[in-house]
Design a protein around this motif. Structure first.
Motif, PDB file in Angstrom:
ATOM      1  N   GLU A 104      63.150  20.829   1.565  1.00 19.27           N
ATOM      2  CA  GLU A 104      63.431  21.709   2.698  1.00 19.27           C
ATOM      3  C   GLU A 104      62.229  22.607   2.955  1.00 19.27           C
ATOM      4  OE1 GLU A 104      67.042  23.799   1.983  1.00 19.27           O
ATOM      5  OE2 GLU A 104      68.285  22.126   2.651  1.00 19.27           O
ATOM      6  N   GLY A 105      61.898  22.793   4.217  1.00 18.10           N
ATOM      7  CA  GLY A 105      60.753  23.616   4.572  1.00 18.10           C
ATOM      8  C   GLY A 105      59.433  22.883   4.512  1.00 18.10           C
ATOM      9  N   ALA A 106      59.453  21.576   4.279  1.00 21.38           N
ATOM     10  CA  ALA A 106      58.206  20.814   4.223  1.00 21.38           C
ATOM     11  C   ALA A 106      57.542  20.787   5.601  1.00 21.38           C
ATOM     12  CB  ALA A 106      58.479  19.396   3.737  1.00 21.38           C
ATOM     13  N   ARG A 107      56.223  20.860   5.616  1.00 19.74           N
ATOM     14  CA  ARG A 107      55.465  20.899   6.873  1.00 19.74           C
ATOM     15  C   ARG A 107      54.389  19.828   6.832  1.00 19.74           C
ATOM     16  NH1 ARG A 107      50.916  23.985   8.729  1.00 19.74           N
ATOM     17  NH2 ARG A 107      50.803  24.994   6.681  1.00 19.74           N
ATOM     18  N   GLN A 108      54.331  19.022   7.888  1.00 23.32           N
ATOM     19  CA  GLN A 108      53.303  18.002   7.988  1.00 23.32           C
ATOM     20  C   GLN A 108      52.012  18.623   8.505  1.00 23.32           C
ATOM     21  OE1 GLN A 108      55.216  15.103  10.534  1.00 23.32           O
ATOM     22  NE2 GLN A 108      55.904  13.890   8.775  1.00 23.32           N
ATOM     23  N   ILE A 109      50.905  18.194   7.918  1.00 21.75           N
ATOM     24  CA  ILE A 109      49.590  18.741   8.267  1.00 21.75           C
ATOM     25  C   ILE A 109      48.852  17.708   9.110  1.00 21.75           C
ATOM     26  CG2 ILE A 109      47.417  19.641   7.385  1.00 21.75           C
ATOM     27  CD1 ILE A 109      49.874  21.379   6.795  1.00 21.75           C
ATOM     28  N   PHE A 110      48.450  18.140  10.327  1.00 17.90           N
ATOM     29  CA  PHE A 110      47.683  17.285  11.232  1.00 17.90           C
ATOM     30  C   PHE A 110      46.280  17.865  11.402  1.00 17.90           C
ATOM     31  CE2 PHE A 110      52.098  16.616  12.290  1.00 17.90           C
ATOM     32  CZ  PHE A 110      52.188  15.246  12.490  1.00 17.90           C
ATOM     33  N   ALA A 111      45.394  17.056  11.923  1.00 18.64           N
ATOM     34  CA  ALA A 111      44.048  17.524  12.245  1.00 18.64           C
ATOM     35  C   ALA A 111      44.114  18.323  13.542  1.00 18.64           C
ATOM     36  CB  ALA A 111      43.087  16.346  12.375  1.00 18.64           C
ATOM     37  N   GLY A 112      43.871  19.624  13.465  1.00 20.17           N
ATOM     38  CA  GLY A 112      43.928  20.457  14.667  1.00 20.17           C
ATOM     39  C   GLY A 112      42.723  20.297  15.564  1.00 20.17           C
ATOM     40  N   VAL A 113      41.634  19.721  15.059  1.00 21.58           N
ATOM     41  CA  VAL A 113      40.406  19.538  15.827  1.00 21.58           C
ATOM     42  C   VAL A 113      39.841  18.162  15.512  1.00 21.58           C
ATOM     43  CG1 VAL A 113      39.865  22.006  15.915  1.00 21.58           C
ATOM     44  CG2 VAL A 113      39.050  20.630  13.995  1.00 21.58           C
ATOM     45  N   ASP A 114      38.864  17.738  16.299  1.00 23.55           N
ATOM     46  CA  ASP A 114      38.140  16.503  16.012  1.00 23.55           C
ATOM     47  C   ASP A 114      37.057  16.792  14.987  1.00 23.55           C
ATOM     48  OD1 ASP A 114      39.728  15.461  17.963  1.00 23.55           O
ATOM     49  OD2 ASP A 114      38.188  15.481  19.522  1.00 23.55           O
ATOM     50  N   GLY A 115      36.922  15.907  14.016  1.00 25.03           N
ATOM     51  CA  GLY A 115      35.872  16.123  13.023  1.00 25.03           C
ATOM     52  C   GLY A 115      35.946  15.096  11.909  1.00 25.03           C
TER      53      GLY A 115
ATOM     54  N   VAL B 234      38.956  17.187   0.468  1.00 24.40           N
ATOM     55  CA  VAL B 234      40.414  17.149   0.432  1.00 24.40           C
ATOM     56  C   VAL B 234      40.867  17.661  -0.928  1.00 24.40           C
ATOM     57  CG1 VAL B 234      42.478  15.702   0.578  1.00 24.40           C
ATOM     58  CG2 VAL B 234      40.494  15.180   1.998  1.00 24.40           C
ATOM     59  N   ALA B 235      41.749  18.629  -0.931  1.00 25.22           N
ATOM     60  CA  ALA B 235      42.273  19.155  -2.183  1.00 25.22           C
ATOM     61  C   ALA B 235      43.140  18.103  -2.861  1.00 25.22           C
ATOM     62  CB  ALA B 235      43.083  20.425  -1.927  1.00 25.22           C
TER      63      ALA B 235
ATOM     64  N   LEU C  54      43.141  23.262   1.986  1.00 26.24           N
ATOM     65  CA  LEU C  54      43.708  21.924   1.846  1.00 26.24           C
ATOM     66  C   LEU C  54      42.712  20.850   2.260  1.00 26.24           C
ATOM     67  CD1 LEU C  54      47.202  22.546   3.484  1.00 26.24           C
ATOM     68  CD2 LEU C  54      46.639  22.612   1.064  1.00 26.24           C
ATOM     69  N   ILE C  55      42.180  21.002   3.481  1.00 25.11           N
ATOM     70  CA  ILE C  55      41.280  20.001   4.059  1.00 25.11           C
ATOM     71  C   ILE C  55      40.131  20.735   4.736  1.00 25.11           C
ATOM     72  CG2 ILE C  55      41.066  18.096   5.724  1.00 25.11           C
ATOM     73  CD1 ILE C  55      44.026  17.615   5.420  1.00 25.11           C
TER      74      ILE C  55
ATOM     75  N   VAL D  16      41.685  24.030   6.689  1.00 23.54           N
ATOM     76  CA  VAL D  16      43.131  24.205   6.727  1.00 23.54           C
ATOM     77  C   VAL D  16      43.543  24.834   5.401  1.00 23.54           C
ATOM     78  CG1 VAL D  16      45.352  23.064   7.034  1.00 23.54           C
ATOM     79  CG2 VAL D  16      43.316  22.156   8.175  1.00 23.54           C
ATOM     80  N   VAL D  17      44.174  25.999   5.451  1.00 26.81           N
ATOM     81  CA  VAL D  17      44.532  26.742   4.236  1.00 26.81           C
ATOM     82  C   VAL D  17      46.045  26.910   4.187  1.00 26.81           C
ATOM     83  CG1 VAL D  17      42.322  27.947   4.190  1.00 26.81           C
ATOM     84  CG2 VAL D  17      44.260  28.956   5.412  1.00 26.81           C
ATOM     85  N   THR D  18      46.536  27.208   2.993  1.00 24.26           N
ATOM     86  CA  THR D  18      47.963  27.438   2.791  1.00 24.26           C
ATOM     87  C   THR D  18      48.291  28.895   3.093  1.00 24.26           C
ATOM     88  OG1 THR D  18      47.636  27.964   0.455  1.00 24.26           O
ATOM     89  CG2 THR D  18      48.058  25.670   1.009  1.00 24.26           C
TER      90      THR D  18
END
Length: 706
Positions: A448-459, A464-465, A476-477, A539-541
């Motif tokens: 519960e509360g899991a969040r998918q991480i997408f690439a917010g920008v091109d690059g 990768v952690a 994270l990335i 991308v940070v937590t």
């Protein structure tokens, strides 16, 4: 390898009156087998090798064509208690005549009658050979390629390659596990590809036997140049074979054992080379072939060829080193005598042969384990193949032995009555006595509360952690876009140029200031946007969480886009509970929903595991039917149990409506978010026949997607 019965011969009295002579084409050699001297003779008529007791071999020296068998036997000294008696000597002479070791001047043996009867014909399906010619003619090709292996320096090279391959596979254990997981999508085309690899490896395997046999025979002054070879059908599966029975003329048991192990030895070299090449090969079809080669060698050599419970290479190596021969036949007879003794019909000394009987029981259990594995693999490829394997196994190893036993027991009505009573009792128990029952239900584990991480920008992904828990604020990335950096540098240079133009226009031409200010404002806006984009490269937590880089680990150095639909990973809060979402099809739904209630505890195990690792408590036992899967991993295309079709957006949609059962884990769970799990649901006890009927219905239901 005792003298076996051949073509029908006259009775013992008629054979005793014959005056046979030794066939000059017969070859013989003295060996020590099991601590006792024996003579090995080559039967010219049947092209086979037979083991003779020294007393029977001594009798051959008295048969010169002028004295009868009875006269020669009368000239023999008295037999010891453990040696063949006179009647056994006469029977042995009859067998040797049928095999062509002895000839009777002026007489012709009747032709060997062909085996008759449908039972014998069906039995031939389990093991049949098709001779294709003499492999000795091709040894000139195989000897340079494999002969060096059977030298001291060749063995050292073999050890070095095997050690290197083992070390590389330990170092690359994660890659090995990933390739193993890829076998879950093993299909019919992969099966054909694996069979081609298997055939090529087995050709070299059999050539290794022939090359080793020729070298070992030459070491004792024997010449072996003829090796009959062809295709053998073992459980309807074709495989190459080569006949190296000429090794019975080699006295050293160590040399005979080396010939028996030569095929495994050659396969070990192939596997070592394939493992080393796989470790450095790029992903693709070639790497898959190398991995299949290692697996084929491991499965065929360790489970079959090297296993002394199967009558293949390991069996004969053990026989040669321990001096135990005809173990399979002796074990079968010993097990039969012990079983009859339990029923009060067997010989009193049957228990003295418990060791061969124990080997026969272990061998039978192992063979049936292999048969069940063949059924499982066949069902995985196609339902028709699985059903055919079941019918063939039942016919060959249940129906035919039952008929044969029935025919054999016709002369023993007491034993037949006992056996029939036992079979009826077992059948009645299977139909009437309830036994515990359970069913395995597939599902997925979610947080519960899991969040998918997408690439917010091109690059491009640069860092990768690794998977594991992360504190708040950890990265994270990390992405990098060289084009964006160059564009920012150009904008900064342009800003300096605009500043110089503004100063010059203030002095020389104030009318240009408005245009310069507009360009400068646009420049600052673009810089601000680029700097905001660069800030999103990391991308940070936001809170302590567990990071699962499902896709990102394989994208290091690759380019990603902000509009990619596949997530780079999943971020799960550490305090989030684990939810088990189980799916039930129409066939299993009624049974499970009637067996569980709210609060029922279910043992949960990992997908394909054998032991439950945690328990979960049912939260909703009466859900409504639904038309979507909680995860595409539960579809049959992904190896799951639910038959699906393509939906409007390409997603898998169940062919029929399914039920979902939710449960919450009762303790901390180490499984990752989205992992496939299996729940063990206890059903009311029922007879074995009822359980088998339901299992067959479920198998048909899933295979045919009804």
């Amino acid at each position: 390898m005792s003298a076996a019965a051949g073509a029908p011969l006259p009775g013992t009295e008629s054979v005793a009156e014959l005056c046979p002579v030794v066939n000059p084409d017969m070859a013989a050699r003295r060996l020590v087998l099991g601590g006792r001297p024996s003579w090995i003779v080559r039967a010219p008529l049947a092209e086979r090798y037979m083991r003779l007791h020294p007393r029977l071999y001594a009798l051959l020296g008295l048969l010169d064509g002028r004295r009868s068998v009875a006269e020669a036997v009368a000239m023999m000294p008295a037999a010891a208690a453990d040696a063949p008696q006179d009647v056994e000597l006469v029977q042995g002479v009859a067998n040797l005549i049928s095999q062509g070791v002895l000839r009777v001047p002026g007489r012709r043996l009747p032709p060997r009658p062909p085996p008759s009867g449908p039972l014998h014909a069906l039995r031939g399906l389990t093991y049949k050979r098709f001779d294709l010619g003499d492999l000795g003619r091709l040894l000139g090709v195989f000897r340079p390629a494999l002969g060096w292996l059977f030298t001291s320096w060749g063995f050292m090279i073999w050890l070095a390659l095997a050690g290197t391959a083992t070390a590389l596979w330990f170092i690359r254990a994660p890659d090995v596990l990933e390739s193993m997981r890829g076998l879950s999508e093993f299909g019919a085309l992969d099966a054909v590809q694996a069979f081609v690899v298997f055939t090529l490896i087995k050709v070299l395997h059999e050539a290794g036997h022939a090359v080793a046999a020729q070298r070992m025979a030459a070491a004792e002054g024997e010449r072996l140049n003829v090796f009959r070879s062809g295709i053998s059908l073992m459980f309807m599966m074709p495989a190459p074979y080569v006949d190296v029975s000429g090794m019975w003329m080699v006295a050293s048991p160590w040399r005979r054992a080396l010939v028996g192990a030569a095929g495994i030895y050659v396969e070990g070299l192939i596997a070592a080379i394939a493992a080393i090449l796989w470790a450095y090969a790029a992903p693709g079809w070639g790497r898959e072939i190398l991995f299949q080669t290692v697996l084929v060698v491991g499965v065929s050599s360790l489970l079959f060829n090297a296993n002394p419970l199967v009558r293949l290479d390991g069996y004969y190596v053990m026989s040669d080193l321990l001096g135990i021969h005809n173990l399979q036949q002796r074990g079968r007879l010993a097990a039969r005598d012990i079983a009859l003794r339990v029923l009060g019909q067997g010989p009193a000394e049957a228990w003295q042969s418990w060791r061969p009987a124990l080997w026969f029981v272990g061998s039978s259990l192992y063979r049936w384990t292999i048969y069940l594995g063949v059924i499982w693999i066949a069902y995985g490829l196609h339902f028709v193949l699985g059903a055919g394997a079941v019918l063939l196994i039942l016919l060959l190893f249940v129906v035919i032995p039952t008929v044969q036993m029935s025919l054999a027991l016709r002369e023993k009505p007491c034993v037949a009555t006992i056996v029939a009573t036992l079979l009826l009792g077992i059948g009645a128990a299977a139909c009437l006595i309830p036994i515990p029952d359970r069913i395995v239900v597939a599902g997925t584990l979610e947080r519960e509360g899991a969040r998918q991480i997408f690439a917010g920008v091109d690059g491009m992904v640069t860092e990768v952690a690794p998977a594991g828990p992360l504190a708040a604020g950890e990265t994270l990335i990390t992405l990098r876009n060289p084009d964006a950096l160059r564009t920012l540098q150009h904008l900064e240079l342009e800003a300096r140029t605009l500043d110089l133009e503004r100063r010059r226009a203030t002095v020389e031409n104030p009318g240009l200031l408005d245009g310069i200010e507009a360009r400068d404002a646009a420049n600052r806006r673009q810089q601000q946007e680029l700097r905001a984009e660069i800030a999103r490269w990391q991308v940070v937590t936001a809170q302590p969480a567990f990071w699962e880089p499902s896709k990102a680990l394989g994208l290091r150095g690759a380019w990603v886009r902000r509009d990619d639909r596949d997530p780079l990973g999943v971020l799960v809060p550490l305090a989030a509970p684990a939810v088990i979402r189980l799916v039930l099809d129409q066939q299993t739904g009624a049974s499970v929903l009637n067996a569980v209630t709210d609060g029922t505890e279910l043992p949960i195990r990992e997908w394909g595991g054998t032991v439950a690792t945690f328990t979960a408590r049912v939260a909703s036992a009466r859900p409504e039917a639904r038309d979507e899967l909680p995860s595409a991993a539960l579809s049959q295309e992904a190896g799951g149990p639910i038959a699906t079709r393509a939906g409007p957006r390409g997603q898998p949609v169940p062919v029929e409506r399914i039920f979902e059962l939710r449960a919450f884990a009762q303790s901390d769970v180490a499984a990752l978010h989205g992992s496939r799990v299996q729940a063990l649901v206890a059903l009311p006890p029922s007879p074995l026949v009822t359980q088998l009927w339901r299992a067959g219905q479920r198998a048909l239901h899933r295979r045919l997607a009804i």
